[in-house]
Enzyme design. Structure first.
Site, PDB file in Angstrom:
ATOM      1  CG  PHE A   1      -7.935  -1.949   6.300  1.00 35.82           C
ATOM      2  CD1 PHE A   1      -7.075  -1.076   5.677  1.00 35.82           C
ATOM      3  CD2 PHE A   1      -7.648  -2.342   7.597  1.00 35.82           C
ATOM      4  CE1 PHE A   1      -5.947  -0.597   6.319  1.00 35.82           C
ATOM      5  CE2 PHE A   1      -6.530  -1.871   8.249  1.00 35.82           C
ATOM      6  CZ  PHE A   1      -5.669  -0.999   7.608  1.00 35.82           C
TER       7      PHE A   1
ATOM      8  CB  THR B   1       2.830  17.184  -0.266  1.00 31.57           C
ATOM      9  OG1 THR B   1       3.257  18.542  -0.064  1.00 31.57           O
ATOM     10  CG2 THR B   1       1.638  17.158  -1.215  1.00 31.57           C
TER      11      THR B   1
ATOM     12  CG  HIS C   1      -8.156  10.043   5.014  1.00 32.63           C
ATOM     13  ND1 HIS C   1      -8.830   8.947   4.510  1.00 32.63           N
ATOM     14  CD2 HIS C   1      -8.983  11.099   4.830  1.00 32.63           C
ATOM     15  CE1 HIS C   1     -10.007   9.324   4.038  1.00 32.63           C
ATOM     16  NE2 HIS C   1     -10.117  10.618   4.228  1.00 32.63           N
TER      17      HIS C   1
ATOM     18  CG  ASN D   1       1.758   8.467   2.777  1.00 29.29           C
ATOM     19  OD1 ASN D   1       0.899   9.079   3.405  1.00 29.29           O
ATOM     20  ND2 ASN D   1       1.688   8.346   1.447  1.00 29.29           N
TER      21      ASN D   1
ATOM     22  NE  ARG E   1     -12.731   2.933   8.049  1.00 24.07           N
ATOM     23  CZ  ARG E   1     -13.908   2.634   7.519  1.00 24.07           C
ATOM     24  NH1 ARG E   1     -14.939   2.373   8.310  1.00 24.07           N
ATOM     25  NH2 ARG E   1     -14.079   2.601   6.212  1.00 24.07           N
TER      26      ARG E   1
ATOM     27  NE  ARG F   1     -11.819 -18.019  -3.555  1.00 25.30           N
ATOM     28  CZ  ARG F   1     -11.054 -17.022  -3.985  1.00 25.30           C
ATOM     29  NH1 ARG F   1     -10.163 -16.487  -3.181  1.00 25.30           N
ATOM     30  NH2 ARG F   1     -11.183 -16.566  -5.213  1.00 25.30           N
TER      31      ARG F   1
ATOM     32  NE  ARG G   1      -2.233  14.857   2.592  1.00 24.90           N
ATOM     33  CZ  ARG G   1      -2.269  15.596   1.479  1.00 24.90           C
ATOM     34  NH1 ARG G   1      -1.415  15.359   0.491  1.00 24.90           N
ATOM     35  NH2 ARG G   1      -3.143  16.581   1.378  1.00 24.90           N
TER      36      ARG G   1
ATOM     37  CB  SER H   1      -4.550 -15.928  -2.658  1.00 24.81           C
ATOM     38  OG  SER H   1      -5.414 -16.466  -3.630  1.00 24.81           O
ATOM     39  N   GLY H   2      -7.148 -17.365  -1.006  1.00 27.92           N
ATOM     40  CA  GLY H   2      -7.821 -18.647  -0.872  1.00 27.92           C
ATOM     41  C   GLY H   2      -7.778 -19.483  -2.138  1.00 27.92           C
TER      42      GLY H   2
END
Length: 241
Positions: A85, A64, A190, A184, A195, A168, A186, A98-99
């Site tokens: 992602f 934390t 991860h 953040n 990745r 689209r 942390r 946004s399309g």
């Protein structure tokens, strides 16, 4: 009027647009457990003690204290990268273009010459190896042809007065999009543990190269902001606390 001719890109872009993130944030959050509220000046008095505390927190997975910071990145990458992602939900916030509300621009992904093209083995136990010059030529030519065709269809529908949110649907996942991604340290650790591929990792990971390209740029920016935290992450096997 913006140029409607397709552009073909083999790289992603990542920009750190704002942040409130430093190693002091980790120390401040951790020391309140034992010493109560302390000033940043007090925390920074003993650099070696600070380094040791961060390493202890990372090693013993006291997670934390690594959450009391924030980084916002502007990411431009193919849509298929964003679909991967957004499997990362805890500690992340996203806003993507946004399309429905804007005309999507004709920026499309093609693999660079160094991109490994051939998969060998079965799912769960496979590797990627270099393709031949001919395979790379085929991949680029086929992709460019498909991209041109899909974007022409998209523009045809827009010019006929069909709504953007309908038109689209013909566009492929190789289209570039952009988003703000806020996390953040942390949650970023991860993400990086899954990745990026590294010999220093205790737990091996096999990311798709395109999302790894994003991760590498994020990691470089974060390492500059929180060098002690980043060093402890690497030294402890790139395992998120």
């Amino acid at each position: 009027m913006e140029d409607s001719r397709p552009r073909f890109l083999d790289d992603v872009t990542v920009e750190l647009v704002k942040h409130s993130a430093s190693d002091s944030d980790v120390l401040w959050a951790a020391r309140v457990s034992t010493a109560g509220e302390q000033s940043i000046e007090e925390i920074n008095k003993d650099p070696e003690r600070s380094k040791g505390l961060i390493n202890f927190l990372m090693r013993d997975r006291h997670g934390t204290p690594f959450e009391h910071n924030s980084m916002t990145f502007l990411v431009k990458a193919p849509i298929f990268v964003f679909r991967e992602f957004q499997r990362h939900r805890v500690g992340w916030s996203y806003n993507e273009e946004s399309g429905r509300y804007r005309e999507l621009q004709p920026d499309f992904y093609i693999p660079g010459p160094e991109r490994k093209l051939v998969q060998e083995g079965r799912p769960g136990k496979y590797v990627f190896v270099d393709g031949t010059e001919k395979q790379h030529k085929i991949a680029v030519e086929v992709m460019e042809s498909a991209y041109r065709s899909s974007y022409e269809a998209y523009r045809e529908m827009l010019e006929a007065g069909i709504a953007r949110e309908v038109a689209r649907a013909v566009l492929p996942v190789g289209l570039f999009s952009s988003m703000y991604a806020t996390c953040n340290a942390r949650s970023l650790m991860h993400f990086l543990s899954l990745r990026t591929k590294s010999e220093q990792a205790k737990v091996p990971s096999f990311p798709q190269r395109e999302i790894e390209m994003v991760a590498e740029r994020m990691e470089a920016a974060w390492a500059g902001l929180m060098p002690l935290t980043h060093a402890a992450f690497v030294a402890n096997g790139r395992v998120a606390p």
